[in-house]
Design an enzyme around this catalytic site. Structure first.
Site, PDB file in Angstrom:
ATOM      1  N   LYS A 180      39.450  23.829  47.153  1.00  0.00           N
ATOM      2  CA  LYS A 180      37.926  24.595  47.025  1.00  0.00           C
ATOM      3  C   LYS A 180      37.042  24.820  48.631  1.00  0.00           C
ATOM      4  CE  LYS A 180      37.094  19.519  46.603  1.00  0.00           C
ATOM      5  NZ  LYS A 180      37.905  19.049  46.555  1.00  0.00           N
TER       6      LYS A 180
ATOM      7  N   GLN B 104      37.193  15.645  47.726  1.00  0.00           N
ATOM      8  CA  GLN B 104      37.979  15.211  46.475  1.00  0.00           C
ATOM      9  C   GLN B 104      37.421  15.377  45.303  1.00  0.00           C
ATOM     10  OE1 GLN B 104      36.219  12.215  48.570  1.00  0.00           O
ATOM     11  NE2 GLN B 104      38.029  12.328  49.699  1.00  0.00           N
TER      12      GLN B 104
ATOM     13  N   ASP C  65      40.915  18.510  45.827  1.00  0.00           N
ATOM     14  CA  ASP C  65      42.786  20.192  46.317  1.00  0.00           C
ATOM     15  C   ASP C  65      42.520  21.229  44.800  1.00  0.00           C
ATOM     16  OD1 ASP C  65      43.725  17.813  47.680  1.00  0.00           O
ATOM     17  OD2 ASP C  65      44.719  17.215  46.081  1.00  0.00           O
TER      18      ASP C  65
ATOM     19  N   GLY D  91      41.403  16.730  53.663  1.00  0.00           N
ATOM     20  CA  GLY D  91      41.905  17.074  54.902  1.00  0.00           C
ATOM     21  C   GLY D  91      41.820  18.496  54.048  1.00  0.00           C
ATOM     22  N   HIS D  92      40.785  19.435  55.050  1.00  0.00           N
ATOM     23  CA  HIS D  92      40.971  20.845  55.286  1.00  0.00           C
ATOM     24  C   HIS D  92      41.414  21.527  56.238  1.00  0.00           C
ATOM     25  CE1 HIS D  92      37.922  23.837  53.368  1.00  0.00           C
ATOM     26  NE2 HIS D  92      37.737  24.054  55.164  1.00  0.00           N
TER      27      HIS D  92
END
Ligand code: IMP
Length: 431
Positions: free
Chosen positions: A16, A222, A13, A40-41
């Site tokens: 990125k 991650q 988180d 999750g993006h």
């Protein structure tokens, strides 16, 4: 040579997504190499919020080939949903030019989520995302995983036998799961029909692309401290999140010219485990609120703390990082002072380095330096704030890695480059 890896240097988180997206738009190939639906993006397409769990965001751009490398674990129903959503928004079908899936990827099955939930309900929870990631990788290591290849090539009886064995291994009353086993077989059959066209050899394709001087981006999920080998074990995810993960997922060596690490100006962590620079009380709430620190996959409130230089240097060294980009600097706008951890105290001993999670496992006190806070990263004329520069200099000196840029908001233009260095130089004018 145009190869770039972008990874998170903390516990995930790090923000990125924004940086990766900017590079991805100019890449020929974007490859995810580890993890699965635990990441999750969130991206906005046509004013609509979309959360991608497997697919790199490059999938929305024609001419970019997105690759799911073999270190990944794939949850069929989640991937199918993502493909459907992307196709709906783009009003066209994805082809094998858009998406390539390695046949070696393992598949995450209902039994894996069941086992994940069971483990988390037991004596030693990790605080996982409960997406079945750990148990799926356990089956990989245990040499009994169902791979994408199996889903494509085994017939119904063979699949039924393989899946039944997974339950027999774990549950005395495996007969109770016959319905779930049948459903799993049906799931794999629909997966086969829908994704078969995307499955092909990844290493040949990447080798050819590199030979043709194409731009290849390796996208980490991650963060470095969640790496199964190098992270704060056992409070980690079950994959190799950094440089070693790229190679494990490629099945061959290719030079990765640039290895960019993304770090938040403060630190967050979801799930349990060591976090020496963690803060609590009003300060924690302030950071959580200002930074909207809630997980994209699970909605959990993230733990928060000051930038930890010792941890950051460890992650830089572990992954051969060639440059750092700091993110979310705007969250700290207006703070009188900003903490950075430059060591730990354990009794009379001072620690200035760590090896994974051992040293920061407990019984240590962070040594916090306070640096002057900034009111903004750059002023309206684009001039750097002196305080922000002090912060970046401290990171550079400590980690011996250059801070190439600082992001201070979600917009693409909300990024300032350091000392004339431009991220664009990293990828031959990609940004
Ligand atoms: P798992 O990956 O679901 O097995 O969870 C293992 C650990 O990794 C837990 O502490 C999770 O909170 C953390 N984790 C997994 N994926 C992410 C992510 O995308 N961002 C941040 N933490 C994550």
């Amino acid at each position: 040579m145009k190869t770039l890896m972008v990874i998170g240097l903390q516990w995930g988180d790090e923000g990125k997504g924004k940086i990766i997206d900017q590079f991805a738009q100019k890449a020929n190939i974007v490859m995810r190499y580890q993890g699965g639906a635990n990441s999750g993006h969130t991206i906005i397409v046509d004013d609509q919020k979309v959360v991608l769990h497997h697919l790199p965001s490059g999938i929305f751009h024609k001419g970019i080939r997105c690759v799911l490398g073999w270190g990944m674990v794939i949850t069929p129903e989640v991937l199918l949903d993502e493909i459907n959503t992307v196709e709906g928004l783009m009003e066209r079908s994805l082809t094998s030019e858009d998406l390539v899936i390695s046949a070696h990827c393992s598949v995450v099955l209902p039994i894996h989520r069941r086992l994940d939930a069971k483990g988390e309900g037991g004596q030693s929870p990790i605080g996982t995302t409960r997406r079945g990631i750990g148990p799926a990788y356990e089956d990989r290591i245990g040499r009994r995983a169902i791979r994408v290849w199996d889903a494509l090539h085994l017939n119904r009886e063979q699949l039924l036998a393989r899946i039944t064995r997974l339950y027999q291994n774990r549950f005395d009353d495996h007969h109770a799961f016959e319905g779930e086993i049948e459903e799993t077989v049906a799931l794999l059959e629909s997966f086969r029909k829908r994704v078969g066209m995307y499955v092909s050899r990844v290493n040949d394709m990447i080798r050819q692309a590199i030979d043709q001087n194409q731009r290849v981006l390796f996208e980490g999920a991650q963060g470095a401290m969640l790496d199964i080998q190098q992270g704060t074990y056992p409070f980690v995810t079950s994959s190799m999140t950094g440089l070693s993960g790229v190679y494990a997922s490629l099945g061959m060596f290719v030079p990765i010219e640039h290895r960019l690490g993304i770090a938040k100006t403060y630190v967050t962590r979801v799930g349990l485990g060591p976090f020496p620079s963690e803060v609590s009380g009003d300060l924690a709430e302030r950071l959580q609120d200002l930074g909207h620190e809630y997980g994209a996959t699970t909605g959990r409130k993230r733990r928060v703390g000051w930038m930890d230089l010792v941890q950051l240097r460890y992650a830089v060294e572990a992954n051969g990082i060639t440059g750092i980009v700091l993110t979310k600097a705007d969250v700290l706008n207006g703070f009188d002072q900003v903490g950075v951890v430059s060591g730990y105290r354990r009794g009379k001993e001072t620690l200035s380095s760590i090896e994974g999670g051992f040293e920061i496992d407990g019984g240590i006190e962070p040594i916090i330096e306070y640096l002057p806070g900034w009111s903004s990263v750059v002023d309206s004329k684009g001039q750097w704030s002196a305080e922000m520069s002090v912060f970046c200099d401290r990171i550079e000196t400590f980690t011996e890695s250059p801070v190439l840029g600082v992001s201070f908001g979600p917009r693409r233009d909300q990024i300032a480059f350091r000392g004339g260095q431009n991220l664009a130089q990293l990828f031959d004018g990609m940004v």
